[in-house]
Design a protein around this motif. Structure first.
Motif, mmCIF file in Angstrom:
data_model
loop_
_atom_site.group_PDB
_atom_site.id
_atom_site.type_symbol
_atom_site.label_atom_id
_atom_site.label_comp_id
_atom_site.label_asym_id
_atom_site.label_seq_id
_atom_site.Cartn_x
_atom_site.Cartn_y
_atom_site.Cartn_z
ATOM 1 N N MET A 140 0.711 -1.009 0.228
ATOM 2 C CA MET A 140 -0.388 0.034 -0.068
ATOM 3 C C MET A 140 0.821 1.255 -0.027
ATOM 4 S SD MET A 140 -3.110 0.921 2.798
ATOM 5 C CE MET A 140 -3.355 2.623 2.994
ATOM 6 N N ARG A 141 0.508 2.349 -1.070
ATOM 7 C CA ARG A 141 1.161 3.534 -0.917
ATOM 8 C C ARG A 141 0.204 4.685 -0.396
ATOM 9 N NH1 ARG A 141 3.814 4.465 -6.648
ATOM 10 N NH2 ARG A 141 1.786 4.389 -6.927
ATOM 11 N N ARG A 142 0.768 5.614 0.384
ATOM 12 C CA ARG A 142 0.030 6.430 0.882
ATOM 13 C C ARG A 142 0.691 7.975 0.794
ATOM 14 N NH1 ARG A 142 -2.074 7.042 7.206
ATOM 15 N NH2 ARG A 142 -3.624 8.810 6.847
ATOM 16 N N ILE A 143 -0.065 8.824 0.319
ATOM 17 C CA ILE A 143 0.545 10.372 0.399
ATOM 18 C C ILE A 143 -0.084 11.019 1.289
ATOM 19 C CG2 ILE A 143 0.886 12.246 -1.059
ATOM 20 C CD1 ILE A 143 0.822 10.391 -3.759
ATOM 21 N N ILE A 144 0.656 11.645 2.026
ATOM 22 C CA ILE A 144 -0.004 12.657 3.133
ATOM 23 C C ILE A 144 0.856 14.153 2.814
ATOM 24 C CG2 ILE A 144 -0.445 11.069 4.728
ATOM 25 C CD1 ILE A 144 1.967 11.978 6.411
ATOM 26 N N ALA A 145 0.233 15.283 3.368
ATOM 27 C CA ALA A 145 0.624 16.427 3.532
ATOM 28 C C ALA A 145 0.850 16.851 4.942
ATOM 29 C CB ALA A 145 -0.289 17.541 2.935
ATOM 30 N N VAL A 146 1.857 17.597 5.221
ATOM 31 C CA VAL A 146 2.038 17.922 6.661
ATOM 32 C C VAL A 146 2.590 19.455 6.718
ATOM 33 C CG1 VAL A 146 3.938 17.532 8.534
ATOM 34 C CG2 VAL A 146 3.379 15.845 7.057
ATOM 35 N N PRO A 147 1.288 20.243 6.807
ATOM 36 C CA PRO A 147 1.411 21.590 6.635
ATOM 37 C C PRO A 147 1.656 22.512 7.953
ATOM 38 C CG PRO A 147 -1.076 21.030 6.578
ATOM 39 C CD PRO A 147 0.010 19.932 6.746
ATOM 40 N N ASP A 148 1.512 21.673 8.948
ATOM 41 C CA ASP A 148 1.854 22.509 10.188
ATOM 42 C C ASP A 148 2.355 21.817 11.390
ATOM 43 O OD1 ASP A 148 -0.433 20.962 11.377
ATOM 44 O OD2 ASP A 148 -1.707 22.382 10.752
ATOM 45 N N SER A 149 2.812 22.062 12.492
ATOM 46 C CA SER A 149 3.191 21.391 13.660
ATOM 47 C C SER A 149 2.595 20.331 14.321
ATOM 48 C CB SER A 149 3.717 22.259 14.669
ATOM 49 O OG SER A 149 2.799 23.117 15.246
ATOM 50 N N THR A 150 1.318 20.455 14.018
ATOM 51 C CA THR A 150 0.559 19.290 14.530
ATOM 52 C C THR A 150 0.544 18.267 13.760
ATOM 53 O OG1 THR A 150 -1.183 20.990 15.575
ATOM 54 C CG2 THR A 150 -2.220 18.961 15.169
ATOM 55 N N MET A 151 0.409 18.421 12.457
ATOM 56 C CA MET A 151 0.466 17.227 11.399
ATOM 57 C C MET A 151 1.811 16.787 11.410
ATOM 58 S SD MET A 151 -2.279 16.518 10.258
ATOM 59 C CE MET A 151 -1.613 15.464 9.001
ATOM 60 N N LEU A 152 2.983 17.541 11.829
ATOM 61 C CA LEU A 152 4.308 16.977 12.075
ATOM 62 C C LEU A 152 4.382 16.001 13.172
ATOM 63 C CD1 LEU A 152 7.344 16.819 10.984
ATOM 64 C CD2 LEU A 152 7.651 19.030 12.494
ATOM 65 N N ALA B 5 -6.632 24.702 1.087
ATOM 66 C CA ALA B 5 -7.634 23.836 0.528
ATOM 67 C C ALA B 5 -7.222 22.373 0.705
ATOM 68 C CB ALA B 5 -8.231 24.145 -0.583
ATOM 69 N N ASP B 6 -8.024 21.289 0.812
ATOM 70 C CA ASP B 6 -7.733 20.161 1.049
ATOM 71 C C ASP B 6 -7.468 19.475 -0.351
ATOM 72 O OD1 ASP B 6 -8.184 19.944 3.664
ATOM 73 O OD2 ASP B 6 -10.188 19.058 3.404
ATOM 74 N N SER B 7 -6.651 18.644 -0.665
ATOM 75 C CA SER B 7 -6.316 17.734 -1.597
ATOM 76 C C SER B 7 -7.544 16.858 -2.271
ATOM 77 C CB SER B 7 -4.978 17.199 -1.767
ATOM 78 O OG SER B 7 -4.675 16.415 -2.768
ATOM 79 N N ALA C 18 -12.993 11.310 -2.432
ATOM 80 C CA ALA C 18 -13.656 11.977 -1.211
ATOM 81 C C ALA C 18 -13.200 13.426 -1.560
ATOM 82 C CB ALA C 18 -13.208 11.278 -0.148
ATOM 83 N N PHE C 19 -14.238 14.142 -1.497
ATOM 84 C CA PHE C 19 -13.883 15.696 -1.727
ATOM 85 C C PHE C 19 -14.503 16.271 -0.359
ATOM 86 C CE2 PHE C 19 -15.142 13.842 -5.591
ATOM 87 C CZ PHE C 19 -14.110 14.286 -6.375
ATOM 88 N N SER C 20 -13.737 17.214 0.166
ATOM 89 C CA SER C 20 -14.312 18.024 1.497
ATOM 90 C C SER C 20 -14.805 18.935 1.042
ATOM 91 C CB SER C 20 -13.026 18.293 2.121
ATOM 92 O OG SER C 20 -12.083 19.208 1.499
ATOM 93 N N GLY C 21 -15.836 19.555 2.105
ATOM 94 C CA GLY C 21 -16.452 20.901 1.631
ATOM 95 C C GLY C 21 -15.846 22.258 2.301
ATOM 96 N N GLU C 22 -16.696 23.194 2.496
ATOM 97 C CA GLU C 22 -16.214 24.457 3.132
ATOM 98 C C GLU C 22 -16.234 24.182 4.592
ATOM 99 O OE1 GLU C 22 -18.341 27.872 1.756
ATOM 100 O OE2 GLU C 22 -18.180 27.152 -0.328
ATOM 101 N N THR C 23 -16.937 23.252 5.335
ATOM 102 C CA THR C 23 -16.895 22.875 6.599
ATOM 103 C C THR C 23 -16.472 21.489 6.679
ATOM 104 O OG1 THR C 23 -18.984 21.903 6.804
ATOM 105 C CG2 THR C 23 -18.950 24.558 7.063
#
Length: 108
Positions: A1-13, A40-42, A60-65
């Motif tokens: 399994m391959r997974r891609i994530i984003a780490v935009p801030d210290s919480t995600m780090l 915006a979410d990927s 899956a698509f996130s919305g404004e909330t």
């Protein structure tokens, strides 16, 4: 399994560090980190059996909330092949999680 994530801030780090520690011994599981600093979410995507007649992609698509999440399933090897190519482009630009975590640890 391959997974891609984003780490935009210290919480995600912190979460990425914990995930790396928890999964470092899991065979057949690899995570890469994509540099994603857009507010915006990927697109969230799961590709299953890409090289078979049962090829399926879930989107899956996130919305404004946080409560707004929608999605769909697409079946068919031709459509799934397009998403697989797109995913592979992202994968090739992303950094392996262990390297990302080690680099950020040295910077701290």
């Amino acid at each position: 399994m391959r997974r891609i994530i984003a780490v935009p801030d210290s919480t995600m780090l912190a979460s990425a560090r914990a995930h790396d520690a928890e999964t470092s011994g899991v065979r057949n599981y690899e995570v890469r980190v994509l540099d994603w600093h857009v507010r915006a979410d990927s697109l969230n995507m799961c590709i299953i059996d890409a090289d078979t007649e049962d090829a399926t992609v879930f989107l899956a698509f996130s919305g404004e909330t946080e409560q707004e999440m929608t999605g769909l399933r697409i079946r068919g090897s031709r459509a799934v092949a397009y998403f697989a190519r797109y995913y592979n482009q992202l994968w090739n630009e992303a950094e392996p999680l262990p390297e990302f975590v080690n680099e950020r640890s040295r910077q701290a």
